[in-house]
Design an enzyme around this catalytic site. Structure first.
Site, PDB file in Angstrom:
ATOM      1  N   GLU A 165       0.785  -1.238   0.000  1.00 52.59           N
ATOM      2  CA  GLU A 165       0.000   0.000   0.000  1.00 52.59           C
ATOM      3  C   GLU A 165       0.825   1.301   0.000  1.00 52.59           C
ATOM      4  O   GLU A 165       0.752   2.085   0.953  1.00 52.59           O
ATOM      5  CB  GLU A 165      -0.948   0.033   1.208  1.00 52.59           C
ATOM      6  CG  GLU A 165      -1.955  -1.086   1.230  1.00 52.59           C
ATOM      7  CD  GLU A 165      -3.087  -0.830   2.239  1.00 52.59           C
ATOM      8  OE1 GLU A 165      -3.064   0.207   2.927  1.00 52.59           O
ATOM      9  OE2 GLU A 165      -3.989  -1.668   2.314  1.00 52.59           O
ATOM     10  N   GLU A 379      -5.990  -8.175   1.036  1.00 53.14           N
ATOM     11  CA  GLU A 379      -6.604  -7.772   2.309  1.00 53.14           C
ATOM     12  C   GLU A 379      -8.036  -7.366   2.043  1.00 53.14           C
ATOM     13  O   GLU A 379      -8.324  -6.662   1.070  1.00 53.14           O
ATOM     14  CB  GLU A 379      -5.918  -6.549   2.943  1.00 53.14           C
ATOM     15  CG  GLU A 379      -4.627  -6.831   3.645  1.00 53.14           C
ATOM     16  CD  GLU A 379      -4.028  -5.573   4.284  1.00 53.14           C
ATOM     17  OE1 GLU A 379      -4.781  -4.711   4.782  1.00 53.14           O
ATOM     18  OE2 GLU A 379      -2.785  -5.468   4.269  1.00 53.14           O
TER      19      GLU A 379
HETATM   20  C1  BGP Z   1      -4.415  -1.696   5.514  1.00 52.48           C
HETATM   21  C2  BGP Z   1      -3.053  -2.080   6.029  1.00 52.48           C
HETATM   22  C3  BGP Z   1      -3.100  -3.003   7.200  1.00 52.48           C
HETATM   23  C4  BGP Z   1      -4.246  -2.789   8.153  1.00 52.48           C
HETATM   24  C5  BGP Z   1      -5.556  -2.502   7.456  1.00 52.48           C
HETATM   25  C6  BGP Z   1      -6.676  -2.062   8.367  1.00 52.48           C
HETATM   26  O1  BGP Z   1      -4.341  -0.446   4.940  1.00 52.48           O
HETATM   27  O2  BGP Z   1      -2.302  -2.701   5.027  1.00 52.48           O
HETATM   28  O3  BGP Z   1      -1.836  -2.967   7.793  1.00 52.48           O
HETATM   29  O4  BGP Z   1      -3.931  -1.940   9.163  1.00 52.48           O
HETATM   30  O5  BGP Z   1      -5.408  -1.521   6.470  1.00 52.48           O
HETATM   31  O6  BGP Z   1      -6.519  -0.723   8.693  1.00 52.48           O
HETATM   32  P1  BGP Z   1      -6.817  -0.150  10.118  1.00 52.48           P
HETATM   33  O7  BGP Z   1      -6.007  -0.965  11.065  1.00 52.48           O
HETATM   34  O8  BGP Z   1      -6.422   1.280  10.087  1.00 52.48           O
HETATM   35  O9  BGP Z   1      -8.279  -0.316  10.328  1.00 52.48           O
END
Ligand code: BGP
Length: 472
Positions: A165, A379
């Site tokens: 990302e 993800e």
């Molecule tokens: C993505 C990242 C993850 C994770 C996820 C959820 O952007 O790759 O590392 O954190 O988001 O985000 P958050 O924890 O801010 O809800």
């Protein structure tokens, strides 16, 4: 009784996985020779929460990997912490860190789980960070050296991702001040960081292929389809501008090796209104173009779309990092303003729940980037304030099952309509530390009592086991 909902069956050969990231699960920061990351001092200075013990994956990975295997997980996204392997960013590797990752990968293999390994997951080492992080091109050389070391050392890994990302890192570091160094509306730095990460990715992919390493390599982009609210020409243009920033800038660099004329015009418009600029050196686009065809796959992280309208006032941001519903504001002069779509449900963190967005973004990538390789959703998941049942031995997270099931359904429709999507990784395997939110935003298939580190099965883990069993 079956737990399956809309999706009754996954296609033959489909990769069913779950995701983690080193800094969000390992804990043990600074232990056994690990160097600091960009987060350690920043989190202390903010004083809200710390990255330790996180999910104590550093010690408890055998239990988590066993649980993963028992609940149908066949592929696990893991990231290597650069600062654990190279405490000083460059220089000599830390043998204890190197040994830890060998043991972790071996444990995956022991349980028939394929590790998908990311080299940089939002966690630059402090040495790199303090000399400018991705803004400093010298750090690209350091990244290439670190990547090369990993390819030569971890020959048991055959699925690699370079950077997780780039957009999120650049946006949260320089536009909404949530990640260190917490700059606000610094679009110059955000574009420069994205450009330099795209170049770093291109160089690492080249090194991987030229080194004759076995396996596959790609990058992971977080994509968010952008829709205008109120179908006016101004709002449509706002959506196009924001789409250029969020999605097209990096997709163009990855799959055309340069910005298309249209993207370039939109980015110039953003730079004009936000008084921003960034530099591209001679040869950068040549290097990126040379790497286009070397990508073996593309990881897409999809959580939500954005609904926008035109906005001409001053910049303003309030990021909801607490789970207090309705507290998000993002207004960007001359670009767009985020608005709530009354027909779309949201989480407590104001994230839109919109599976159709996954279908749409997959179709957009497929239509606009003919050079894209096989896609994996690396993800997707639901962050919520899960609670243990009264007996403390189960979490009924039906809402999470619904979320994943509906997104999987959208993914399968995109596949039927010709998009080459080959796998899905739930974010996340277990509850983890969340960068901006700390510990109350839970995504896991397994619940973690962060006080005792006890693991508790969620209903979604049982569902995962059942849906995984449908793959031939
Ligand atoms: C993505 C990242 C993850 C994770 C996820 C959820 O952007 O790759 O590392 O954190 O988001 O985000 P958050 O924890 O801010 O809800």
């Amino acid at each position: 009784m079956t737990l399956l909902k809309r999706v009754k069956r996954l296609p033959e050969g489909f990769v069913w996985g779950a995701a983690t990231a080193a800094y969000q699960v390992e804990g043990s920061t600074g232990k056994d020779g690990m160097g600091k990351t960009m987060w350690d001092d920043f989190l202390v200075s903010k004083g809200r929460f710390l990255p330790d013990p996180a999910s104590d994956f550093y010690h408890r990975y055998p239990e988590d990997i066993r649980l993963a295997a028992e609940h149908g997980i066949k592929a696990l996204r893991i990231s290597i912490s650069w600062a654990r392997v190279f405490p000083n960013t460059d220089g000599d590797p830390n043998p204890v860190g190197v040994k830890y990752y060998h043991e972790l990968f071996a444990e995956c293999r022991k349980h028939g789980i394929e590790p998908y390994v990311t080299l940089h997951h939002l966690d630059s080492p402090i040495g790199m960070f303090s000399r400018g992080d991705w803004l400093n091109r010298a750090n690209i050389d350091s990244f290439v050296n670190y990547a090369q070391f990993c390819f030569e050392e971890f020959t048991e890994v055959s699925q690699w991702f370079t950077i997780n990302e780039p957009i999120s890192l650049a946006f949260f570091q320089y536009v909404v001040a949530e990640f260190p160094p917490a700059d606000l509306f610094n679009f110059s730095s955000s574009f420069q960081a994205m450009h330099n990460m795209a170049l770093a990715h291109a160089r690492v992919v080249k090194v991987f292929k030229e080194g004759g390493h076995q396996g596959r390599i790609g990058v992971i982009h977080a994509l968010k389809p952008v829709y205008p609210i109120g179908d006016t020409p101004d709002n449509r243009h706002a959506a196009e501008l924001w789409d250029a920033y969020l999605n097209r800038f990096l997709l163009d660099l990855t799959f055309f090796g340069k910005l298309t004329d249209r993207t370039s015009a939109l980015i110039e418009e953003i730079c004009g209104v936000q008084e921003a600029s960034f530099s591209v050196e001679d040869g950068d686009y040549d290097e990126m173009q040379a790497a286009v065809g070397l990508n073996d796959y593309l990881g897409i992280n999809y959580y939500q779309p954005q609904f926008v309208q035109a906005y001409a006032g001053e910049n303003r941001s309030k990021y909801n990092a607490t789970g207090e519903k309705g507290t998000t504001t993002l207004r960007m002069k001359g670009i767009a303003e985020l608005v709530k779509n009354p027909d779309v449900p949201t989480t407590d963190w104001d994230w839109n729940i919109y599976p159709q967005g996954l279908y749409d973004i997959l179709r957009q990538v497929d239509a606009n980037y003919p050079a894209h390789p096989a896609i994996y959703i690396t993800e997707n998941g639901l962050g919520s304030k899960d609670a243990l049942n009264a007996a403390g031995d189960f979490v009924d997270d039906d809402d999470r099952i619904d979320f994943i099931d509906q997104h999987l359904d959208a993914l399968l429709k995109a596949r039927e309509d010709g998009v080459d999507v080959r796998g899905y990784f739930v974010w996340s395997l277990q509850d983890q530390f969340s960068w901006s939110n700390g510990y109350n935003k839970r995504y896991g298939l397994f619940y973690i009592d962060f006080e005792t580190q006890r693991r508790v099965i969620k209903k979604s883990a049982l569902w995962s086991k059942e849906i995984a069993s449908t793959i031939d």
